[in-house]
Write an enzyme that holds these catalytic residues in place. Structure first.
Site, PDB file in Angstrom:
ATOM      1  CG  ASN A 169      -3.705  -2.340   6.676  1.00 15.87           C
ATOM      2  OD1 ASN A 169      -3.612  -1.893   5.538  1.00 15.87           O
ATOM      3  ND2 ASN A 169      -4.630  -3.209   7.015  1.00 15.87           N
ATOM      4  CG  HIS A 214      -5.568  -6.237   0.056  1.00 16.38           C
ATOM      5  ND1 HIS A 214      -6.711  -6.328   0.799  1.00 16.38           N
ATOM      6  CD2 HIS A 214      -5.751  -7.046  -1.019  1.00 16.38           C
ATOM      7  CE1 HIS A 214      -7.557  -7.147   0.190  1.00 16.38           C
ATOM      8  NE2 HIS A 214      -6.996  -7.596  -0.914  1.00 16.38           N
ATOM      9  NE  ARG A 262      -6.802 -13.602   5.588  1.00 14.07           N
ATOM     10  CZ  ARG A 262      -7.262 -12.365   5.412  1.00 14.07           C
ATOM     11  NH1 ARG A 262      -7.034 -11.732   4.285  1.00 14.07           N
ATOM     12  NH2 ARG A 262      -7.952 -11.766   6.345  1.00 14.07           N
ATOM     13  CB  THR A 301      -7.131  -5.916   9.570  1.00 17.16           C
ATOM     14  OG1 THR A 301      -7.535  -7.064   8.814  1.00 17.16           O
ATOM     15  CG2 THR A 301      -7.477  -4.654   8.801  1.00 17.16           C
ATOM     16  CD  GLU A 322      -8.757  -9.242  -3.440  1.00 18.76           C
ATOM     17  OE1 GLU A 322      -9.599  -8.812  -2.630  1.00 18.76           O
ATOM     18  OE2 GLU A 322      -7.642  -9.695  -3.103  1.00 18.76           O
ATOM     19  CE  LYS A 337      -3.989  -2.175   2.260  1.00 19.19           C
ATOM     20  NZ  LYS A 337      -5.093  -1.973   3.230  1.00 19.19           N
ATOM     21  CE1 TYR A 375      -9.366  -3.147   0.009  1.00 19.22           C
ATOM     22  CE2 TYR A 375      -8.485  -1.201  -1.093  1.00 19.22           C
ATOM     23  CZ  TYR A 375      -8.304  -2.326  -0.301  1.00 19.22           C
ATOM     24  OH  TYR A 375      -7.047  -2.630   0.174  1.00 19.22           O
TER      25      TYR A 375
HETATM   26  P1  CMP Z   1      -7.480  -4.531   3.558  1.00 16.82           P
HETATM   27  O1  CMP Z   1      -7.004  -5.921   3.785  1.00 16.82           O
HETATM   28  O2  CMP Z   1      -6.835  -3.800   2.433  1.00 16.82           O
HETATM   29  O3  CMP Z   1      -9.070  -4.551   3.312  1.00 16.82           O
HETATM   30  C1  CMP Z   1      -9.885  -3.421   3.607  1.00 16.82           C
HETATM   31  C2  CMP Z   1      -9.149  -2.344   4.295  1.00 16.82           C
HETATM   32  O4  CMP Z   1      -9.913  -1.339   4.912  1.00 16.82           O
HETATM   33  C3  CMP Z   1      -8.327  -2.929   5.421  1.00 16.82           C
HETATM   34  O5  CMP Z   1      -7.257  -3.694   4.885  1.00 16.82           O
HETATM   35  C4  CMP Z   1      -7.939  -1.681   6.202  1.00 16.82           C
HETATM   36  O6  CMP Z   1      -6.715  -1.136   5.789  1.00 16.82           O
HETATM   37  C5  CMP Z   1      -9.031  -0.681   5.824  1.00 16.82           C
HETATM   38  N1  CMP Z   1      -9.736  -0.178   7.007  1.00 16.82           N
HETATM   39  C6  CMP Z   1      -9.734   1.082   7.419  1.00 16.82           C
HETATM   40  N2  CMP Z   1     -10.461   1.218   8.512  1.00 16.82           N
HETATM   41  C7  CMP Z   1     -10.938  -0.005   8.829  1.00 16.82           C
HETATM   42  C8  CMP Z   1     -11.759  -0.519   9.879  1.00 16.82           C
HETATM   43  N3  CMP Z   1     -12.259   0.261  10.838  1.00 16.82           N
HETATM   44  N4  CMP Z   1     -12.026  -1.832   9.872  1.00 16.82           N
HETATM   45  C9  CMP Z   1     -11.540  -2.650   8.886  1.00 16.82           C
HETATM   46  N5  CMP Z   1     -10.762  -2.211   7.884  1.00 16.82           N
HETATM   47  C10 CMP Z   1     -10.469  -0.906   7.849  1.00 16.82           C
END
Ligand code: CMP
Length: 139
Positions: A113, A116, A86, A92, A127, A10, A50
């Protein structure tokens, strides 16, 4: 079984020049990069990628962030690649991520974070197809 999964580094991580360090962790876990490219996605591309999160409270922030700078999109191949990826990524929310995981080491918040990864075979296939043509994947 030999599986493929989709992985994305990211904008928070590319901004800090962490691409190589993140890929090294994936490779050390036995995952092989079989496709890779750098992409600065548009807001529309982020919304499409997304789409499953549309309507969630963090959707706008997520799409703004994901289109705020370069990402690296990749296809990873290996035994049980989806679960393995994962595990290497960690939870996450970096506050919940285990020692040694990418998110524990590099992520700064639940939104920023660093990586992904696909969560299931169906989403992995979707994806991968969203970002790559078959000819770009070289196993
Ligand atoms: P990702 O695995 O990319 O999938 C969805 C993304 O939404 C997740 O990682 C987070 O980076 C982002 N995100 C931001 N805020 C939240 C939240 N409150 N709960 C879950 N995902 C979140």
């Amino acid at each position: 079984a030999l599986e493929r999964t989709f992985s994305m580094i990211k904008p928070d991580a590319t901004a800090r020049n962490l691409t190589g360090k993140i890929v090294a962790k994936l490779e050390d876990a036995g995952l092989r990069v079989v496709a890779s490219k750098r992409v600065w996605m548009s807001r529309k591309q982020a919304e499409g990628f997304y789409a499953v999160h549309k309507g969630r409270p963090f959707f706008d922030e997520l799409c703004d962030f994901m289109s705020s700078g370069p990402t690296v999109v990749q296809v990873l191949e290996g035994e049980g690649a989806i679960l393995k990826n994962r595990e290497v990524m960690g939870a996450t929310n970096p506050a919940d991520a285990a020692e040694g995981t990418i998110r524990k080491e590099f992520a700064t918040s639940i939104g920023e974070n660093s990586v992904h990864g696909s969560d299931a075979p169906e989403t992995a296939a979707e994806e991968i197809a969203y970002w790559f043509a078959g000819i770009e994947i070289v196993g």
